[in-house]
Design a protein around this motif. Structure first.
Motif, PDB file in Angstrom:
ATOM      1  N   VAL A  68       0.854  -1.176   0.000  1.00  4.29           N
ATOM      2  CA  VAL A  68       0.000   0.000   0.000  1.00  4.29           C
ATOM      3  C   VAL A  68       0.896   1.233   0.000  1.00  4.29           C
ATOM      4  CG1 VAL A  68      -0.193   0.098   2.526  1.00  4.29           C
ATOM      5  CG2 VAL A  68      -1.982   1.110   1.101  1.00  4.29           C
ATOM      6  N   ASP A  69       0.426   2.292  -0.662  1.00  2.28           N
ATOM      7  CA  ASP A  69       1.164   3.561  -0.622  1.00  2.28           C
ATOM      8  C   ASP A  69       1.248   4.046   0.821  1.00  2.28           C
ATOM      9  OD1 ASP A  69       1.215   3.525  -3.381  1.00  2.28           O
ATOM     10  OD2 ASP A  69      -0.478   4.890  -3.593  1.00  2.28           O
ATOM     11  N   GLN A  70       2.354   4.647   1.168  1.00  2.00           N
ATOM     12  CA  GLN A  70       2.534   5.237   2.489  1.00  2.00           C
ATOM     13  C   GLN A  70       2.503   6.755   2.357  1.00  2.00           C
ATOM     14  OE1 GLN A  70       2.952   3.658   5.753  1.00  2.00           O
ATOM     15  NE2 GLN A  70       1.820   2.304   4.401  1.00  2.00           N
ATOM     16  N   GLY A  71       2.447   7.440   3.480  1.00  2.60           N
ATOM     17  CA  GLY A  71       2.446   8.892   3.473  1.00  2.60           C
ATOM     18  C   GLY A  71       1.114   9.441   3.929  1.00  2.60           C
ATOM     19  N   SER A  72       1.000  10.757   3.888  1.00  6.54           N
ATOM     20  CA  SER A  72      -0.186  11.405   4.437  1.00  6.54           C
ATOM     21  C   SER A  72      -1.252  11.726   3.394  1.00  6.54           C
ATOM     22  CB  SER A  72       0.227  12.700   5.143  1.00  6.54           C
ATOM     23  OG  SER A  72       0.872  13.559   4.211  1.00  6.54           O
ATOM     24  N   SER A  73      -1.061  11.323   2.164  1.00  7.17           N
ATOM     25  CA  SER A  73      -2.038  11.585   1.114  1.00  7.17           C
ATOM     26  C   SER A  73      -3.368  10.908   1.433  1.00  7.17           C
ATOM     27  CB  SER A  73      -1.514  11.077  -0.227  1.00  7.17           C
ATOM     28  OG  SER A  73      -2.514  11.176  -1.206  1.00  7.17           O
ATOM     29  N   THR A  74      -4.450  11.544   1.008  1.00  3.35           N
ATOM     30  CA  THR A  74      -5.774  10.932   1.180  1.00  3.35           C
ATOM     31  C   THR A  74      -6.109   9.986   0.035  1.00  3.35           C
ATOM     32  OG1 THR A  74      -6.866  12.787   0.093  1.00  3.35           O
ATOM     33  CG2 THR A  74      -6.643  12.888   2.509  1.00  3.35           C
ATOM     34  N   ASN A  75      -5.166   9.810  -0.890  1.00  3.54           N
ATOM     35  CA  ASN A  75      -5.330   8.872  -1.999  1.00  3.54           C
ATOM     36  C   ASN A  75      -4.257   7.786  -1.886  1.00  3.54           C
ATOM     37  OD1 ASN A  75      -7.380  10.520  -3.101  1.00  3.54           O
ATOM     38  ND2 ASN A  75      -5.838  11.793  -4.094  1.00  3.54           N
ATOM     39  N   LYS A  76      -4.671   6.545  -1.924  1.00  2.00           N
ATOM     40  CA  LYS A  76      -3.749   5.411  -1.777  1.00  2.00           C
ATOM     41  C   LYS A  76      -4.056   4.350  -2.824  1.00  2.00           C
ATOM     42  CE  LYS A  76      -2.218   6.837   2.300  1.00  2.00           C
ATOM     43  NZ  LYS A  76      -0.906   7.355   2.472  1.00  2.00           N
ATOM     44  N   THR A  77      -3.035   3.548  -3.119  1.00  2.00           N
ATOM     45  CA  THR A  77      -3.194   2.397  -3.995  1.00  2.00           C
ATOM     46  C   THR A  77      -2.765   1.154  -3.228  1.00  2.00           C
ATOM     47  OG1 THR A  77      -2.738   3.723  -5.944  1.00  2.00           O
ATOM     48  CG2 THR A  77      -2.482   1.360  -6.175  1.00  2.00           C
ATOM     49  N   MET A  78      -3.587   0.117  -3.278  1.00  2.00           N
ATOM     50  CA  MET A  78      -3.235  -1.179  -2.693  1.00  2.00           C
ATOM     51  C   MET A  78      -3.122  -2.195  -3.818  1.00  2.00           C
ATOM     52  SD  MET A  78      -5.306  -1.927   0.840  1.00  2.00           S
ATOM     53  CE  MET A  78      -6.955  -1.841   0.191  1.00  2.00           C
ATOM     54  N   THR A  79      -2.044  -2.963  -3.813  1.00  3.49           N
ATOM     55  CA  THR A  79      -1.879  -4.081  -4.735  1.00  3.49           C
ATOM     56  C   THR A  79      -1.782  -5.328  -3.878  1.00  3.49           C
ATOM     57  OG1 THR A  79      -0.779  -2.686  -6.347  1.00  3.49           O
ATOM     58  CG2 THR A  79      -0.468  -5.064  -6.568  1.00  3.49           C
ATOM     59  N   LEU A  80      -2.764  -6.199  -4.006  1.00  4.00           N
ATOM     60  CA  LEU A  80      -2.883  -7.362  -3.140  1.00  4.00           C
ATOM     61  C   LEU A  80      -2.817  -8.644  -3.956  1.00  4.00           C
ATOM     62  CD1 LEU A  80      -5.943  -6.009  -1.135  1.00  4.00           C
ATOM     63  CD2 LEU A  80      -3.541  -5.905  -0.439  1.00  4.00           C
ATOM     64  N   ASN A  81      -2.055  -9.602  -3.468  1.00  4.94           N
ATOM     65  CA  ASN A  81      -2.001 -10.939  -4.072  1.00  4.94           C
ATOM     66  C   ASN A  81      -2.927 -11.843  -3.282  1.00  4.94           C
ATOM     67  OD1 ASN A  81       0.000 -10.341  -6.055  1.00  4.94           O
ATOM     68  ND2 ASN A  81       1.480 -10.281  -4.397  1.00  4.94           N
ATOM     69  N   GLU A  82      -3.704 -12.619  -4.007  1.00  5.67           N
ATOM     70  CA  GLU A  82      -4.690 -13.489  -3.395  1.00  5.67           C
ATOM     71  C   GLU A  82      -4.252 -14.939  -3.542  1.00  5.67           C
ATOM     72  OE1 GLU A  82      -9.480 -14.232  -3.866  1.00  5.67           O
ATOM     73  OE2 GLU A  82      -8.608 -12.378  -4.641  1.00  5.67           O
TER      74      GLU A  82
ATOM     75  N   LYS B  20      -7.744   1.357  -5.717  1.00  3.64           N
ATOM     76  CA  LYS B  20      -7.385   2.762  -5.541  1.00  3.64           C
ATOM     77  C   LYS B  20      -8.386   3.365  -4.575  1.00  3.64           C
ATOM     78  CE  LYS B  20      -5.199   3.178  -9.949  1.00  3.64           C
ATOM     79  NZ  LYS B  20      -5.023   3.848 -11.199  1.00  3.64           N
ATOM     80  N   LEU B  21      -7.859   3.924  -3.497  1.00  3.83           N
ATOM     81  CA  LEU B  21      -8.681   4.547  -2.470  1.00  3.83           C
ATOM     82  C   LEU B  21      -8.508   6.054  -2.626  1.00  3.83           C
ATOM     83  CD1 LEU B  21      -7.416   2.250   0.425  1.00  3.83           C
ATOM     84  CD2 LEU B  21      -9.269   1.804  -1.184  1.00  3.83           C
TER      85      LEU B  21
ATOM     86  N   PRO C 188     -11.019   9.631   4.467  1.00  4.65           N
ATOM     87  CA  PRO C 188     -11.671   8.380   4.855  1.00  4.65           C
ATOM     88  C   PRO C 188     -13.059   8.161   4.248  1.00  4.65           C
ATOM     89  CG  PRO C 188     -12.051   9.971   6.575  1.00  4.65           C
ATOM     90  CD  PRO C 188     -11.221  10.658   5.509  1.00  4.65           C
ATOM     91  N   ASP C 189     -13.656   9.161   3.626  1.00  2.00           N
ATOM     92  CA  ASP C 189     -15.034   8.984   3.158  1.00  2.00           C
ATOM     93  C   ASP C 189     -15.165   9.220   1.660  1.00  2.00           C
ATOM     94  OD1 ASP C 189     -14.593  11.675   3.218  1.00  2.00           O
ATOM     95  OD2 ASP C 189     -16.252  12.146   4.552  1.00  2.00           O
ATOM     96  N   GLY C 190     -14.207   8.712   0.911  1.00  2.00           N
ATOM     97  CA  GLY C 190     -14.183   8.899  -0.531  1.00  2.00           C
ATOM     98  C   GLY C 190     -14.687   7.698  -1.286  1.00  2.00           C
ATOM     99  N   THR C 191     -13.917   7.292  -2.292  1.00  2.00           N
ATOM    100  CA  THR C 191     -14.343   6.203  -3.179  1.00  2.00           C
ATOM    101  C   THR C 191     -13.259   5.139  -3.304  1.00  2.00           C
ATOM    102  OG1 THR C 191     -13.477   7.334  -5.134  1.00  2.00           O
ATOM    103  CG2 THR C 191     -15.795   7.745  -4.549  1.00  2.00           C
TER     104      THR C 191
ATOM    105  N   LEU D  97     -16.169   4.616   0.364  1.00  2.00           N
ATOM    106  CA  LEU D  97     -15.459   4.338   1.611  1.00  2.00           C
ATOM    107  C   LEU D  97     -16.145   5.066   2.758  1.00  2.00           C
ATOM    108  CD1 LEU D  97     -11.803   5.010   0.386  1.00  2.00           C
ATOM    109  CD2 LEU D  97     -12.870   2.772   0.749  1.00  2.00           C
ATOM    110  N   GLN D  98     -15.857   4.605   3.970  1.00  2.00           N
ATOM    111  CA  GLN D  98     -16.305   5.302   5.163  1.00  2.00           C
ATOM    112  C   GLN D  98     -15.346   4.989   6.303  1.00  2.00           C
ATOM    113  OE1 GLN D  98     -20.246   3.753   5.906  1.00  2.00           O
ATOM    114  NE2 GLN D  98     -19.480   2.012   7.075  1.00  2.00           N
ATOM    115  N   PRO D  99     -15.275   5.868   7.318  1.00  2.00           N
ATOM    116  CA  PRO D  99     -14.474   5.544   8.494  1.00  2.00           C
ATOM    117  C   PRO D  99     -15.147   4.396   9.263  1.00  2.00           C
ATOM    118  CG  PRO D  99     -15.119   7.873   8.472  1.00  2.00           C
ATOM    119  CD  PRO D  99     -15.869   7.186   7.375  1.00  2.00           C
ATOM    120  N   THR D 100     -14.347   3.593   9.951  1.00  2.00           N
ATOM    121  CA  THR D 100     -14.935   2.521  10.760  1.00  2.00           C
ATOM    122  C   THR D 100     -15.594   3.124  11.999  1.00  2.00           C
ATOM    123  OG1 THR D 100     -12.962   2.108  12.095  1.00  2.00           O
ATOM    124  CG2 THR D 100     -13.152   0.888  10.010  1.00  2.00           C
TER     125      THR D 100
END
Length: 186
Positions: A74-88, A113-114, A118-121, A150-153
């Motif tokens: 997952v992207d690190q840092g303080s950005s409100t946009n992140k990318t996760m690449t997951l292997n299943e 892509k997040l 916390p309350d985006g798409t 998305l939403q905060p938990t």
């Protein structure tokens, strides 16, 4: 003598190597469907727990047998946009007890892509092959698109989750049984 040969010829003409079945093509996907929700949930657990760019392996059980493991980055840092690449990775995984799924190598990839945490798409894809055994045999290859909100938990507003009822999954599940068009919302 002509009649038996004619009957044999008609019988052979009715035989086919084609195993296409709309019902079995649907079932090849639907028996795997719950694992997609579990994979995304495990991805969010790993994202919320990550202290580095690596998401430690997160594991869940199939409803009947086997395991599903997600790992990735997952992207690190303080950005409100992140990318996760997951292997299943699935090992003897089955939710219905009839069709069992396994993966090999790096397995299918879930790219998410997040945006506007916390309350985006959320948008992304799930692409890869799963090997089936049991009531259905062979491979099923998914080529899916994912979108939602998305939403905060509730437990921790600094952590995120998918907003229920907003995640759309569409695309194709291709197997020896045919192609199943996936189009659902969770």
């Amino acid at each position: 003598m002509f009649f038996p040969l004619f009957a044999l010829a008609l019988g052979l003409a009715g035989c086919s190597d084609d195993v296409a079945s709309e019902e079995d093509a649907r079932r090849a996907y639907e028996s795997l469907d719950k694992s997609i929700d579990k994979a995304m949930q495990l991805g969010f657990q790993g994202f919320n727990a990550a202290s580095s760019a690596n998401i430690d392996p997160q594991t869940a059980n199939g409803d009947r047998t086997g395991t599903l493991t997600i790992s990735g980055k997952v992207d690190q840092g303080s950005s409100t946009n992140k990318t996760m690449t997951l292997n299943e990775a699935l090992k003897e995984y089955s939710d219905d007890g009839e069709v069992t799924y396994n993966t090999s190598g790096t397995g299918p990839v879930l790219d998410l892509k997040l945006n506007g945490i916390p309350d985006g798409t959320i948008t992304g894809t799930l692409v890869g092959a799963f090997t089936m055994s049991g009531a259905l045999e062979g491979n099923v290859t998914l080529d899916l698109t994912i979108s939602g909100e998305l939403q905060p938990t509730m437990a921790d507003p600094m952590k995120i989750e998918r907003k229920p009822g907003t995640t759309k999954i569409s695309g194709k599940a291709t197997s020896d049984y045919g192609v199943y068009d996936v189009n659902l919302t969770r």
